[in-house]
Design a protein around this motif. Sequence first.
Motif, PDB file in Angstrom:
ATOM      1  N   VAL A   1      63.041 -16.058 -37.345  1.00 51.81           N
ATOM      2  CA  VAL A   1      63.198 -17.342 -36.930  1.00 51.81           C
ATOM      3  C   VAL A   1      63.705 -17.375 -35.593  1.00 51.81           C
ATOM      4  CG1 VAL A   1      63.929 -19.601 -37.905  1.00 51.81           C
ATOM      5  CG2 VAL A   1      63.448 -18.012 -39.367  1.00 51.81           C
ATOM      6  N   ASP A   2      62.994 -17.378 -34.523  1.00 54.89           N
ATOM      7  CA  ASP A   2      63.540 -17.598 -33.197  1.00 54.89           C
ATOM      8  C   ASP A   2      63.043 -19.378 -33.241  1.00 54.89           C
ATOM      9  OD1 ASP A   2      60.721 -18.178 -32.931  1.00 54.89           O
ATOM     10  OD2 ASP A   2      60.587 -16.519 -31.710  1.00 54.89           O
ATOM     11  N   LEU A   3      63.513 -19.718 -31.736  1.00 56.87           N
ATOM     12  CA  LEU A   3      63.494 -21.183 -31.588  1.00 56.87           C
ATOM     13  C   LEU A   3      62.371 -21.760 -31.882  1.00 56.87           C
ATOM     14  CD1 LEU A   3      65.914 -21.725 -28.503  1.00 56.87           C
ATOM     15  CD2 LEU A   3      66.478 -21.520 -31.071  1.00 56.87           C
ATOM     16  N   LYS A   4      61.242 -21.084 -31.656  1.00 59.78           N
ATOM     17  CA  LYS A   4      59.889 -21.953 -31.751  1.00 59.78           C
ATOM     18  C   LYS A   4      59.566 -21.854 -33.265  1.00 59.78           C
ATOM     19  CE  LYS A   4      55.262 -20.337 -30.225  1.00 59.78           C
ATOM     20  NZ  LYS A   4      54.596 -19.421 -30.239  1.00 59.78           N
ATOM     21  N   LYS A   5      59.966 -20.698 -33.952  1.00 56.79           N
ATOM     22  CA  LYS A   5      59.513 -20.573 -35.260  1.00 56.79           C
ATOM     23  C   LYS A   5      60.380 -21.745 -36.051  1.00 56.79           C
ATOM     24  CE  LYS A   5      57.346 -18.661 -38.443  1.00 56.79           C
ATOM     25  NZ  LYS A   5      56.084 -18.384 -38.422  1.00 56.79           N
ATOM     26  N   ALA A   6      61.689 -21.858 -35.720  1.00 62.88           N
ATOM     27  CA  ALA A   6      62.768 -22.850 -36.148  1.00 62.88           C
ATOM     28  C   ALA A   6      61.935 -24.278 -36.157  1.00 62.88           C
ATOM     29  CB  ALA A   6      63.911 -22.854 -35.537  1.00 62.88           C
ATOM     30  N   ALA A   7      61.536 -24.677 -34.767  1.00 63.01           N
ATOM     31  CA  ALA A   7      60.924 -25.982 -34.583  1.00 63.01           C
ATOM     32  C   ALA A   7      59.539 -26.276 -35.554  1.00 63.01           C
ATOM     33  CB  ALA A   7      60.468 -25.955 -33.229  1.00 63.01           C
ATOM     34  N   GLU A   8      58.729 -25.006 -35.708  1.00 61.42           N
ATOM     35  CA  GLU A   8      57.690 -24.884 -36.532  1.00 61.42           C
ATOM     36  C   GLU A   8      58.181 -25.182 -38.144  1.00 61.42           C
ATOM     37  OE1 GLU A   8      55.349 -21.297 -36.360  1.00 61.42           O
ATOM     38  OE2 GLU A   8      53.852 -22.261 -37.787  1.00 61.42           O
ATOM     39  N   ILE A   9      59.166 -24.859 -38.336  1.00 63.14           N
ATOM     40  CA  ILE A   9      59.485 -24.906 -39.875  1.00 63.14           C
ATOM     41  C   ILE A   9      60.178 -26.182 -39.996  1.00 63.14           C
ATOM     42  CG2 ILE A   9      61.555 -24.176 -41.487  1.00 63.14           C
ATOM     43  CD1 ILE A   9      61.236 -21.264 -40.348  1.00 63.14           C
ATOM     44  N   VAL A  10      60.701 -26.907 -39.107  1.00 65.91           N
ATOM     45  CA  VAL A  10      61.086 -28.304 -38.958  1.00 65.91           C
ATOM     46  C   VAL A  10      60.136 -29.094 -39.215  1.00 65.91           C
ATOM     47  CG1 VAL A  10      62.481 -30.202 -37.983  1.00 65.91           C
ATOM     48  CG2 VAL A  10      63.472 -27.931 -37.984  1.00 65.91           C
ATOM     49  N   GLU A  11      59.005 -29.191 -38.518  1.00 70.05           N
ATOM     50  CA  GLU A  11      57.899 -29.741 -38.355  1.00 70.05           C
ATOM     51  C   GLU A  11      57.031 -29.783 -39.512  1.00 70.05           C
ATOM     52  OE1 GLU A  11      57.454 -32.353 -36.265  1.00 70.05           O
ATOM     53  OE2 GLU A  11      59.226 -31.791 -35.502  1.00 70.05           O
ATOM     54  N   LYS A  12      56.929 -28.331 -40.003  1.00 66.68           N
ATOM     55  CA  LYS A  12      55.673 -28.171 -40.949  1.00 66.68           C
ATOM     56  C   LYS A  12      56.311 -28.332 -42.497  1.00 66.68           C
ATOM     57  CE  LYS A  12      51.855 -26.369 -38.632  1.00 66.68           C
ATOM     58  NZ  LYS A  12      51.377 -24.958 -38.292  1.00 66.68           N
ATOM     59  N   TYR A  13      57.527 -27.428 -42.571  1.00 66.17           N
ATOM     60  CA  TYR A  13      57.908 -27.223 -43.940  1.00 66.17           C
ATOM     61  C   TYR A  13      58.825 -28.266 -44.514  1.00 66.17           C
ATOM     62  CZ  TYR A  13      59.583 -25.215 -48.139  1.00 66.17           C
ATOM     63  OH  TYR A  13      60.066 -24.979 -49.589  1.00 66.17           O
ATOM     64  N   ILE A  14      59.942 -28.525 -43.481  1.00 64.52           N
ATOM     65  CA  ILE A  14      60.703 -29.286 -43.875  1.00 64.52           C
ATOM     66  C   ILE A  14      60.253 -30.815 -43.905  1.00 64.52           C
ATOM     67  CG2 ILE A  14      63.064 -30.558 -43.314  1.00 64.52           C
ATOM     68  CD1 ILE A  14      63.898 -27.576 -42.335  1.00 64.52           C
ATOM     69  N   LYS A  15      59.451 -31.325 -43.016  1.00 62.96           N
ATOM     70  CA  LYS A  15      58.982 -32.754 -42.883  1.00 62.96           C
ATOM     71  C   LYS A  15      57.963 -32.942 -43.679  1.00 62.96           C
ATOM     72  CE  LYS A  15      59.215 -34.852 -38.873  1.00 62.96           C
ATOM     73  NZ  LYS A  15      59.132 -34.749 -37.266  1.00 62.96           N
ATOM     74  N   ASN A  16      57.063 -31.862 -43.937  1.00 65.16           N
ATOM     75  CA  ASN A  16      55.702 -31.976 -44.636  1.00 65.16           C
ATOM     76  C   ASN A  16      55.293 -31.069 -45.924  1.00 65.16           C
ATOM     77  OD1 ASN A  16      54.557 -33.914 -43.062  1.00 65.16           O
ATOM     78  ND2 ASN A  16      54.224 -32.583 -41.518  1.00 65.16           N
ATOM     79  N   GLY A  17      56.577 -30.402 -46.151  1.00 61.76           N
ATOM     80  CA  GLY A  17      56.151 -29.300 -47.308  1.00 61.76           C
ATOM     81  C   GLY A  17      54.986 -28.417 -47.140  1.00 61.76           C
ATOM     82  N   GLU A  18      55.071 -28.015 -45.853  1.00 60.26           N
ATOM     83  CA  GLU A  18      53.619 -27.266 -45.761  1.00 60.26           C
ATOM     84  C   GLU A  18      54.248 -26.046 -45.311  1.00 60.26           C
ATOM     85  OE1 GLU A  18      50.311 -27.063 -42.225  1.00 60.26           O
ATOM     86  OE2 GLU A  18      51.095 -29.056 -42.605  1.00 60.26           O
ATOM     87  N   LEU A  19      53.946 -24.696 -45.772  1.00 51.35           N
ATOM     88  CA  LEU A  19      54.594 -23.273 -45.708  1.00 51.35           C
ATOM     89  C   LEU A  19      53.950 -22.955 -44.402  1.00 51.35           C
ATOM     90  CD1 LEU A  19      54.310 -21.879 -49.049  1.00 51.35           C
ATOM     91  CD2 LEU A  19      56.380 -22.830 -48.094  1.00 51.35           C
ATOM     92  N   VAL A  20      54.782 -21.972 -43.785  1.00 47.72           N
ATOM     93  CA  VAL A  20      54.352 -21.466 -42.521  1.00 47.72           C
ATOM     94  C   VAL A  20      54.316 -19.904 -42.613  1.00 47.72           C
ATOM     95  CG1 VAL A  20      55.211 -23.304 -40.860  1.00 47.72           C
ATOM     96  CG2 VAL A  20      56.718 -21.477 -41.636  1.00 47.72           C
ATOM     97  N   ASP A  21      53.616 -19.169 -41.772  1.00 51.71           N
ATOM     98  CA  ASP A  21      53.696 -17.743 -41.911  1.00 51.71           C
ATOM     99  C   ASP A  21      55.171 -17.366 -41.651  1.00 51.71           C
ATOM    100  OD1 ASP A  21      51.189 -17.759 -41.959  1.00 51.71           O
ATOM    101  OD2 ASP A  21      50.469 -17.176 -40.105  1.00 51.71           O
TER     102      ASP A  21
END
Lengths: 135, 597
Positions: free
Chosen positions: A99-119
């Motif tokens: 989880v670098d900064l880019k991945k962290a942003a992706e996790i916030v946007e996709k998983y935390i906000k939408n419940g969508e899993l990420v790679d």
Amino acid sequence: MTKVKSLDDLRKMRDDLQSKVNLREKSDHPEKMVQIKVSMATCGIASGAKETMNFLIEELDAQAIDTVVTQTGCMGYCYAEPTIEVTLPGEKPVVFGHVDLKKAAEIVEKYIKNGELVDGIIPVNYETVDEKNNE
Amino acid sequence: MAKYNSHILVCGGTGCRASQGEEIVENLTRAIEENGIENEVQVVRTGCFGFCEKGPVVKIIPDNTFYVHVSPDDASEIIAEHLVKGRKVNRLLFVDPETQQAVSESKDMGFYKKQLRIALRNCGFINPENIEEYIARDGYAALGKALTSMTPEEVIKEIMDSGLRGRGGGGFPTGLKWDLTRKVESDVKYVVCNADEGDPGAFMDRSILEGDPHSVLEAMAINGYCTGASNGLIYIRAEYPLAIQRLKIAIDQARESGLLGKDIFGTGFDFDVEMRYGAGAFVCGEETSLIHSMEGLRGEPTVKPPFPSEKGYKGKPTNVNNVETYANIPVILLKGSEWFSRIGSEKSKGTKVFALAGKVNNVGLIEVPMGTTLREVIFDIGGGIKDGKKFKAVQTGGPSGGCLTEKHLDIPIDYDNLLQCGSMMGSGGMIVMDEDDCMVSMAKFYLDFTVEESCGKCAPCRIGNKRLYEMLDKITKGNGTEEDLARLRNLSNVIKDTSLCGLGQTSPNPVLSTMENFPEEYLAHVKDGKCPAGQCRSLMEYVIDEDKCVGCTLCSRVCPVDAISGDKKMPHVIDVSVCIKCGACMEKCKFGAISVQ
């Protein structure tokens, strides 16, 4: 901090603390309360866990998402540091690796906000001894 | 916005990816689109499931169905049957080898969960800088139970019955050690935590102290209650600043809560902990050296007996235990010795934490029950060897241990089995090596470490190890003879037999075990002047293949010592007498014309 003067004190404290955690999970707005743990042992910090943690705190704050971000020790996935564990309300914890900064942003946007899993999910491959004792 | 109700997790671990994991993802995604359910089902790549032997693996959530040995061709069936019609694809389910029954949920696979976390139970779970989180996980309850409802003898009996043995490497029964210290009469006694973790590549103790410092403090207090000590000392190397900082916070919080200090739990029992910093000398992990170092003396060992349990720190009875040993204690008291002794092998109970490092895909901190095999650790949990190379050996026990090879892969890991194989448990470092690693160089690496770390007090260790190193160096440079091999073995045995402390008594182990397991590799070095793994620089020769060389001159321009000559558009030649074998030319060559022989 309250002094523990007897074993009963300790038990009461434990029960209070446990229910406090439960309360947090069952708060008035459970759909908003997210818990994140960041693995912050020497190895995690060396691979950037501190930056990731700071980013998560700032980003979630800026977006006004109700979150508790805490640090924890080594999760054991040295090959995938920094690692974080995200628990959405009512969901099982999910561990993400690299989880670098880019991945962290992706996790916030996709998983935390939408419940969508990420790679990059790490399957938990261990059992932990059940702490409940046989008092 | 799509709201997915199913997820398909595809293992993206190196092993599974090599066996067509990517293709599976593509085919699944395509099948999902063909069935028009792309807004309901999402495909996600994950890290290693630790199930590599059965790979590639695919898991469907929320119903947690686990498919094994999935091929790209199975994708459409999984989608059409499982996700569209809701019927499991039975032929892809894992079949339990014992019951011959198909198992669909991963939690029912005994095979799958190889790791059991006891010492690491709170690592990565609680915030180590908050005592409340530890208490919420039943922290300090074991201390409370011991102080209020058990006598010191009962606690010691519980530890003895559990079968817990020292996790620092020696494997001495912990309960017996406590009992020895308890029986010695003295006005003052000390309890010490040995956090001087020094094996190259080992970080188990650091991780425990950084992730769960209170478990160690609690266990030290229990130890103090049993042995009659009210002073605890943690000897930790100064190279572990984060562990030190977290320990300090933990000690302060425990004092504030009255869990360290005077009259703990209102029972009249006093116990407090202080820190002592080491300068990172390997020999200070040996308990007598450690004690001398804490006293402000040189970190040198002394002959035992007297054991520290009789005459230790400042001449007083002292009980020294390792970090991981302590981390096990609270759980044993809460759950009972009977529970603990059911885990593990016959003579080694419980679990062991290993720092898995080297040429393995999932480098990490793992905890497995004693009796787990090396194969399970390296190939399942560790995800196999990096870059699909061949497994060659694994070094356990660091510089004191030995190497284990292919033939040892199925031996259950415990104290006694490892000793029998010529290695040892050690503190838990596990370094995996592949076909590109030279065993002679490996032994030389560890001897280099030992020579550096020998305290110099006794002659066999100080002089003998230096001579061993020189002989190994000679062999790796291509100047060794067969007589050197005999001398190497002879001197190793002498050092083992005559050294004062554990450092010298075990330092020749890497030499002896590599000679035992890889005799042909040593012979190749001394007889043929070749290093089979291609690692010993002096034994290598860089050559240019005349047929492949196009004469681009790139290599001659990059050579730092001008060892390569040749005209433009003509094959080049390397002058071996000038070549320093830096490998720069081979890296630069675009035509693969340069090779090592």
